[in-house]
Write an enzyme that holds these catalytic residues in place. Structure first.
Site, PDB file in Angstrom:
ATOM      1  N   TYR A  87      38.537  33.887  36.118  1.00  0.00           N
ATOM      2  CA  TYR A  87      37.817  34.398  34.998  1.00  0.00           C
ATOM      3  C   TYR A  87      37.930  35.861  34.910  1.00  0.00           C
ATOM      4  O   TYR A  87      38.163  36.624  36.051  1.00  0.00           O
ATOM      5  CB  TYR A  87      36.478  33.674  34.968  1.00  0.00           C
ATOM      6  N   ARG A 125      43.844  42.636  35.921  1.00  0.00           N
ATOM      7  CA  ARG A 125      43.445  42.145  37.010  1.00  0.00           C
ATOM      8  C   ARG A 125      43.438  40.242  36.530  1.00  0.00           C
ATOM      9  O   ARG A 125      43.933  39.496  37.591  1.00  0.00           O
ATOM     10  CB  ARG A 125      42.184  42.379  37.478  1.00  0.00           C
ATOM     11  N   ARG A 177      42.968  13.560  37.901  1.00  0.00           N
ATOM     12  CA  ARG A 177      42.366  14.329  39.098  1.00  0.00           C
ATOM     13  C   ARG A 177      43.234  14.016  40.184  1.00  0.00           C
ATOM     14  O   ARG A 177      43.484  12.832  40.687  1.00  0.00           O
ATOM     15  CB  ARG A 177      40.896  13.753  39.412  1.00  0.00           C
ATOM     16  N   HIS A 187      44.379  16.667  43.796  1.00  0.00           N
ATOM     17  CA  HIS A 187      44.284  18.036  44.478  1.00  0.00           C
ATOM     18  C   HIS A 187      45.572  18.757  44.031  1.00  0.00           C
ATOM     19  O   HIS A 187      45.566  19.860  43.727  1.00  0.00           O
ATOM     20  CB  HIS A 187      43.964  18.059  45.914  1.00  0.00           C
ATOM     21  N   LYS A 229      39.771  36.818  41.544  1.00  0.00           N
ATOM     22  CA  LYS A 229      38.615  36.147  40.706  1.00  0.00           C
ATOM     23  C   LYS A 229      38.692  34.754  40.244  1.00  0.00           C
ATOM     24  O   LYS A 229      38.865  34.450  39.316  1.00  0.00           O
ATOM     25  CB  LYS A 229      38.525  37.209  39.731  1.00  0.00           C
ATOM     26  N   GLU A 242      30.939  42.932  50.394  1.00  0.00           N
ATOM     27  CA  GLU A 242      30.603  43.294  49.049  1.00  0.00           C
ATOM     28  C   GLU A 242      29.345  42.693  48.513  1.00  0.00           C
ATOM     29  O   GLU A 242      28.653  41.945  49.310  1.00  0.00           O
ATOM     30  CB  GLU A 242      31.765  42.993  47.981  1.00  0.00           C
ATOM     31  N   LEU A 284      36.577  41.723  46.104  1.00  0.00           N
ATOM     32  CA  LEU A 284      37.348  41.666  44.865  1.00  0.00           C
ATOM     33  C   LEU A 284      37.545  43.282  44.431  1.00  0.00           C
ATOM     34  O   LEU A 284      36.612  43.904  44.785  1.00  0.00           O
ATOM     35  CB  LEU A 284      36.335  41.029  43.701  1.00  0.00           C
TER      36      LEU A 284
HETATM   37  N1  PLP Z   1      32.843  41.727  43.448  1.00  0.00           N
HETATM   38  C1  PLP Z   1      32.352  40.640  42.924  1.00  0.00           C
HETATM   39  C2  PLP Z   1      32.475  39.364  44.211  1.00  0.00           C
HETATM   40  C3  PLP Z   1      32.345  40.271  41.592  1.00  0.00           C
HETATM   41  O1  PLP Z   1      31.819  39.000  41.247  1.00  0.00           O
HETATM   42  C4  PLP Z   1      32.500  41.336  40.923  1.00  0.00           C
HETATM   43  C5  PLP Z   1      32.220  41.233  39.553  1.00  0.00           C
HETATM   44  O2  PLP Z   1      31.755  40.278  39.083  1.00  0.00           O
HETATM   45  C6  PLP Z   1      32.532  42.611  41.342  1.00  0.00           C
HETATM   46  C7  PLP Z   1      32.575  42.762  42.930  1.00  0.00           C
HETATM   47  C8  PLP Z   1      32.556  43.883  40.449  1.00  0.00           C
HETATM   48  O3  PLP Z   1      33.769  44.081  39.853  1.00  0.00           O
HETATM   49  P1  PLP Z   1      33.836  44.496  38.234  1.00  0.00           P
HETATM   50  O4  PLP Z   1      33.415  45.935  38.593  1.00  0.00           O
HETATM   51  O5  PLP Z   1      35.313  44.459  38.169  1.00  0.00           O
HETATM   52  O6  PLP Z   1      32.858  43.907  37.491  1.00  0.00           O
END
Ligand code: PLP
Length: 287
Positions: free
Chosen positions: A33, A52, A100, A102, A147, A180, A205
């Site tokens: 997403y 991304r 379904r 995997h 993501k 994070e 991320l």
């Molecule tokens: N880290 C994670 C785990 C996230 O889910 C997000 C945003 O959804 C971010 C960092 C921040 O990313 P962005 O600045 O691209 O929104």
């Protein structure tokens, strides 16, 4: 006013929008997403977000459901239909609908594309009083750079934070370092005035807001370092803050119930939020 969602080629009433029960995103979290912020009817940092998305899709070997140009059109059309001025666009691509199993489907399957929008109050340059964060063990997998919609550890961490009265969870790895937030990147300002955020690798991320802020730091000639920082270091920091497409730059004034410095919003986070809001309002890329 009717609110629309885009589902596999159609703009439908949001209340009736649905996907197939054998969508692999629904059954196996086999999808990715993106979230793009919208300010004054303009997309913030559109190109890096779509880059991304492209990377996430490639990493999971899911093909693009529509062309990049078509996606740009759909985003704008949905914004127009929903009269979106401030808020976000959510888009999700899954491997599609298949019996379904995997393993990837052995017959050709069309990836599924869903877009929704969310209105929110326009983010102010003033950061308000700041937020509290709660540390939680980082129990995620080793590809946090993708993501994906597989967000259960993030969901549980965020819920633990909310139940303790904190807004965000800060995820801590086995070395005691903050990776994070559950849905944001984490930053501190050290006692030497250095801005620190963890390096991007498969452990976090690579936030688009994080990247833009890095460029803003360079433009402002602020000392910026990408390295791991421990929870203990964060608790002794001069300032702390989070970044994301929806929170912009939001100061952190409490970590695990302990105030950061005097518990007030610091000048660096305040300044960076102002700069980021200016950038978002200008609707242009930082160079
Ligand atoms: N880290 C994670 C785990 C996230 O889910 C997000 C945003 O959804 C971010 C960092 C921040 O990313 P962005 O600045 O691209 O929104």
């Amino acid at each position: 006013m009717a609110r629309y969602a885009y589902v596999n080629g159609r703009y439908v009433d949001h209340r009736e929008a649905s996907v197939h029960i054998e969508d692999r995103g629904y059954q196996l979290a086999d999808g990715v997403y993106e979230v793009v912020g919208v300010r004054d009817g303009r997309l913030i940092d559109e190109a890096p977000h779509i880059d991304r998305l492209d990377r996430s899709l490639r990493e999971l070997r899911i093909s693009w459901p529509v062309s990049r140009a078509a996606l740009a059109f759909i985003m704008r059309e949905l914004m127009r239909r929903n009269r979106l001025r401030d808020g976000l666009i959510y888009m999700q691509v899954t491997r599609g609908v298949a019996r379904r199993d995997h393993a990837f489907p052995t017959v050709p399957v069309k990836p599924a594309l869903v877009l929704t929008t969310k209105n929110s109050k326009r983010a102010e340059a003033d950061p308000g009083p700041g937020i509290a964060v709660k540390s939680q063990p980082d129990i995620r997998w080793e590809r946090c750079d993708i993501k994906t919609v597989a967000l259960l550890p993030n969901v549980l961490a965020k819920q633990a934070a909310r139940e303790s009265g904190a807004y965000e969870a800060w995820l801590v790895d086995t070395d005691g370092c903050v990776t994070e937030g559950a849905s944001t990147n984490a930053w501190i300002v050290t006692q030497d005035g250095e801005l620190v955020t963890r390096q991007t690798d498969n452990g976090i991320l690579a936030g688009i807001t994080r990247h833009t802020l890095k460029l803003l730091c360079n433009a402002l000639q602020l000392k910026f370092v990408e390295r791991p920082f421990s929870l203990a270091e964060a608790k002794k920091a001069r300032e702390a803050f989070i970044t994301s497409a929806t929170s912009f730059v939001t100061p952190v004034v409490k970590i695990d119930g302990q105030t950061v410095a005097d518990g007030k919003v610091g000048p660096t986070a305040r300044r960076l939020r102002e700069e980021y809001v200016r950038f978002a309002a200008a609707g242009e890329a930082v160079t």
